[in-house]
Design a protein around this motif. Structure first.
Motif, PDB file in Angstrom:
ATOM      1  N   GLU A 141       0.829  -1.205   0.000  1.00 51.06           N
ATOM      2  CA  GLU A 141       0.000   0.000   0.000  1.00 51.06           C
ATOM      3  C   GLU A 141       0.870   1.265   0.000  1.00 51.06           C
ATOM      4  OE1 GLU A 141      -0.322  -2.458   2.141  1.00 51.06           O
ATOM      5  OE2 GLU A 141      -2.351  -3.287   1.861  1.00 51.06           O
ATOM      6  N   THR A 142       1.947   1.256   0.798  1.00 52.70           N
ATOM      7  CA  THR A 142       2.836   2.416   0.850  1.00 52.70           C
ATOM      8  C   THR A 142       3.478   2.667  -0.508  1.00 52.70           C
ATOM      9  OG1 THR A 142       3.301   2.045   3.202  1.00 52.70           O
ATOM     10  CG2 THR A 142       4.880   3.396   1.962  1.00 52.70           C
ATOM     11  N   ASP A 143       3.960   1.598  -1.149  1.00 56.75           N
ATOM     12  CA  ASP A 143       4.605   1.756  -2.454  1.00 56.75           C
ATOM     13  C   ASP A 143       3.621   2.271  -3.506  1.00 56.75           C
ATOM     14  OD1 ASP A 143       6.981   0.898  -1.387  1.00 56.75           O
ATOM     15  OD2 ASP A 143       6.925  -1.099  -2.289  1.00 56.75           O
ATOM     16  N   ALA A 144       2.395   1.748  -3.477  1.00 62.15           N
ATOM     17  CA  ALA A 144       1.395   2.167  -4.466  1.00 62.15           C
ATOM     18  C   ALA A 144       1.038   3.640  -4.286  1.00 62.15           C
ATOM     19  CB  ALA A 144       0.137   1.304  -4.346  1.00 62.15           C
ATOM     20  N   LEU A 145       0.859   4.065  -3.052  1.00 66.77           N
ATOM     21  CA  LEU A 145       0.511   5.460  -2.794  1.00 66.77           C
ATOM     22  C   LEU A 145       1.685   6.396  -3.111  1.00 66.77           C
ATOM     23  CD1 LEU A 145      -1.537   4.885   0.443  1.00 66.77           C
ATOM     24  CD2 LEU A 145      -2.380   6.116  -1.550  1.00 66.77           C
ATOM     25  N   THR A 146       2.897   5.955  -2.799  1.00 70.48           N
ATOM     26  CA  THR A 146       4.073   6.756  -3.122  1.00 70.48           C
ATOM     27  C   THR A 146       4.214   6.915  -4.636  1.00 70.48           C
ATOM     28  OG1 THR A 146       5.222   6.011  -1.117  1.00 70.48           O
ATOM     29  CG2 THR A 146       6.584   6.942  -2.875  1.00 70.48           C
ATOM     30  N   SER A 147       4.060   5.816  -5.375  1.00 70.80           N
ATOM     31  CA  SER A 147       4.179   5.880  -6.833  1.00 70.80           C
ATOM     32  C   SER A 147       3.095   6.761  -7.440  1.00 70.80           C
ATOM     33  CB  SER A 147       4.107   4.471  -7.430  1.00 70.80           C
ATOM     34  OG  SER A 147       5.208   3.692  -7.019  1.00 70.80           O
ATOM     35  N   ALA A 148       1.883   6.670  -6.900  1.00 72.10           N
ATOM     36  CA  ALA A 148       0.797   7.515  -7.398  1.00 72.10           C
ATOM     37  C   ALA A 148       1.153   8.991  -7.242  1.00 72.10           C
ATOM     38  CB  ALA A 148      -0.501   7.204  -6.660  1.00 72.10           C
ATOM     39  N   GLY A 149       1.696   9.348  -6.094  1.00 69.95           N
ATOM     40  CA  GLY A 149       2.086  10.734  -5.862  1.00 69.95           C
ATOM     41  C   GLY A 149       3.185  11.198  -6.798  1.00 69.95           C
ATOM     42  N   ARG A 150       4.117  10.326  -7.103  1.00 68.73           N
ATOM     43  CA  ARG A 150       5.209  10.699  -8.013  1.00 68.73           C
ATOM     44  C   ARG A 150       4.670  10.948  -9.422  1.00 68.73           C
ATOM     45  NH1 ARG A 150      10.496   9.569  -5.593  1.00 68.73           N
ATOM     46  NH2 ARG A 150      11.432   9.830  -7.639  1.00 68.73           N
ATOM     47  N   HIS A 151       3.765  10.099  -9.895  1.00 73.80           N
ATOM     48  CA  HIS A 151       3.154  10.335 -11.209  1.00 73.80           C
ATOM     49  C   HIS A 151       2.357  11.636 -11.191  1.00 73.80           C
ATOM     50  CE1 HIS A 151       4.350   6.683 -13.178  1.00 73.80           C
ATOM     51  NE2 HIS A 151       3.823   5.924 -12.239  1.00 73.80           N
ATOM     52  N   LEU A 152       1.665  11.879 -10.107  1.00 73.57           N
ATOM     53  CA  LEU A 152       0.913  13.124  -9.970  1.00 73.57           C
ATOM     54  C   LEU A 152       1.845  14.330 -10.059  1.00 73.57           C
ATOM     55  CD1 LEU A 152      -1.819  14.480  -9.382  1.00 73.57           C
ATOM     56  CD2 LEU A 152      -1.375  14.144  -6.953  1.00 73.57           C
ATOM     57  N   GLY A 153       3.041  14.192  -9.510  1.00 72.73           N
ATOM     58  CA  GLY A 153       4.007  15.276  -9.561  1.00 72.73           C
ATOM     59  C   GLY A 153       4.446  15.614 -10.972  1.00 72.73           C
ATOM     60  N   VAL A 154       4.649  14.598 -11.814  1.00 72.83           N
ATOM     61  CA  VAL A 154       5.030  14.862 -13.203  1.00 72.83           C
ATOM     62  C   VAL A 154       3.884  15.563 -13.924  1.00 72.83           C
ATOM     63  CG1 VAL A 154       5.819  13.857 -15.371  1.00 72.83           C
ATOM     64  CG2 VAL A 154       6.572  12.868 -13.201  1.00 72.83           C
ATOM     65  N   ALA A 155       2.648  15.117 -13.658  1.00 73.73           N
ATOM     66  CA  ALA A 155       1.484  15.788 -14.254  1.00 73.73           C
ATOM     67  C   ALA A 155       1.405  17.229 -13.779  1.00 73.73           C
ATOM     68  CB  ALA A 155       0.204  15.028 -13.888  1.00 73.73           C
ATOM     69  N   PHE A 156       1.627  17.437 -12.497  1.00 75.59           N
ATOM     70  CA  PHE A 156       1.595  18.772 -11.907  1.00 75.59           C
ATOM     71  C   PHE A 156       2.604  19.683 -12.604  1.00 75.59           C
ATOM     72  CE2 PHE A 156       2.209  22.061  -8.781  1.00 75.59           C
ATOM     73  CZ  PHE A 156       1.039  22.107  -8.043  1.00 75.59           C
ATOM     74  N   GLN A 157       3.824  19.145 -12.843  1.00 75.73           N
ATOM     75  CA  GLN A 157       4.861  19.947 -13.484  1.00 75.73           C
ATOM     76  C   GLN A 157       4.500  20.272 -14.926  1.00 75.73           C
ATOM     77  OE1 GLN A 157       7.847  21.160 -11.905  1.00 75.73           O
ATOM     78  NE2 GLN A 157       7.574  22.435 -13.719  1.00 75.73           N
TER      79      GLN A 157
END
Length: 344
Positions: A211-227
């Motif tokens: 669960e931690t890895d999935a949520l962390t990865s989701a946030g990282r992808h969100l960051g690229v979209a944000f940028q």
């Protein structure tokens, strides 16, 4: 799937939960650093929020929702939310100096208001306070939480280094910055802290590795979209919304995703854009407007928005790859399109 709450309401709920703890943390700083931090956070001299001067609190919300998504109470993530907000503010203080930005959210940046030295020192103080805050996490969550934050900080400064080095590389030719290099930089500079936020929520909420890895990865992808979205706003954004002049990134000759993808697209517009940028001349209003038109004609704007959509879909896939509590999952999914909706 649970019914989704509107994204602004989600962000407001999480900000209200975290705000008292954030205020107490800032109150631990040297009074000078506390004043500069309050200014950066959009607070007045009494610590009250100034209308329109605060950020959206995306990182705070991700931490809170990360904890709720793994079945924990929102309060368990407050220390993590405070830590990532402090780190985010630290990074903005230093980024504004490195980039020479004089305004943020339609106000002077901290270095313009207080001077470069005081702004650097306040950022350093926030860095230390963030680690100290997270070190106070209860039980067995402290060590993994600090490790997660340390890894994100390492990525963040690595990405910032690459972003600065991009400035000295040519616009075209074998040494030019490629879009895939920019995506990697964005994942580190922007995605690392968003991934850290969701991951910290999971860790502080007692989640397992998957669960931690999935949520962390989701946030990282969100960051690229944000940028990618920020890059589009940096060229075509409304100054009333961005607080910066239109075409500001082009005027600064900043290498951003729309420009880099336009340059690699080929075709007449890409060639004209490359010729204009290679001159090294300052772009006045007319030249910046022409350059923005070339970027759009060559497909740079569309490519950036498409990249944001791809990254949001990857974030969604990460969230849906593990069993999460339905209502917080719905809230997380509601935040994903909210970032790109500003441009549609």
């Amino acid at each position: 799937m649970a019914q989704r709450t509107e994204a602004p309401q989600i962000l407001a709920r999480c900000r209200e939960l975290v705000r008292p703890a954030l205020g107490r943390a800032v109150g631990q700083l040297h009074p000078w650093h506390a004043e500069i931090t309050a200014f950066s956070l959009g607070w007045d001299g009494a610590g009250r929020d100034l209308p329109g001067a605060q950020g959206k609190g995306v990182r705070q919300a991700l931490a809170v929702l990360g904890a709720e998504a793994v079945g924990a109470k929102a309060e368990s993530a407050v220390l993590g939310a405070v830590a990532v907000e402090l780190i985010h503010t630290f990074s903005l203080l230093h980024d504004d100096i490195m980039d020479g930005d004089e305004t943020r959210r339609q106000r002077a940046t901290a270095w313009r208001a207080y001077g470069t030295g005081p702004a650097v020192l306040a950022g350093d103080a926030l860095f230390a306070l963030a680690v100290q805050t997270l070190a106070g996490a209860p039980g067995g969550a402290c060590a993994p939480a600090v490790r997660l934050l340390a890894g994100a900080l390492n990525d963040l400064v690595h990405g910032q280094a690459d972003d600065l080095l991009f400035e000295s590389r040519p616009w075209t030719g074998p040494d030019a910055v490629q879009p895939h290099e920019y995506r990697r930089m964005a994942e580190q500079k922007t995605g690392a802290l968003l991934g850290c936020a969701t991951g910290l929520g999971a860790v502080l909420g007692g989640a397992g590795r998957s669960e931690t890895d999935a949520l962390t990865s989701a946030g990282r992808h969100l960051g690229v979209a944000f940028q990618a979205v920020d890059d589009v706003l940096g060229i075509w954004g409304d100054p009333e919304v961005t607080g910066k002049p239109v075409h500001s990134d082009l005027r600064r000759r900043k290498k951003t995703y729309p420009v880099l993808t336009a340059l690699t697209a080929g075709g007449p517009a890409a060639l004209r854009l490359a010729a204009l940028l290679r001159t090294g001349e300052e772009l006045d209003d007319h030249a910046a407007r022409r350059a923005a038109g070339m970027v759009e004609e060559a497909g740079g704007r569309a490519a950036a928005l498409a990249e944001a959509d791809r990254q949001l879909e990857r974030a969604r896939a990460c969230l849906e790859s593990v069993a999460l509590a339905p209502e917080p999952l719905a809230d997380l999914l509601a935040l994903l399109p909210y970032l790109s909706a500003r441009l549609r």
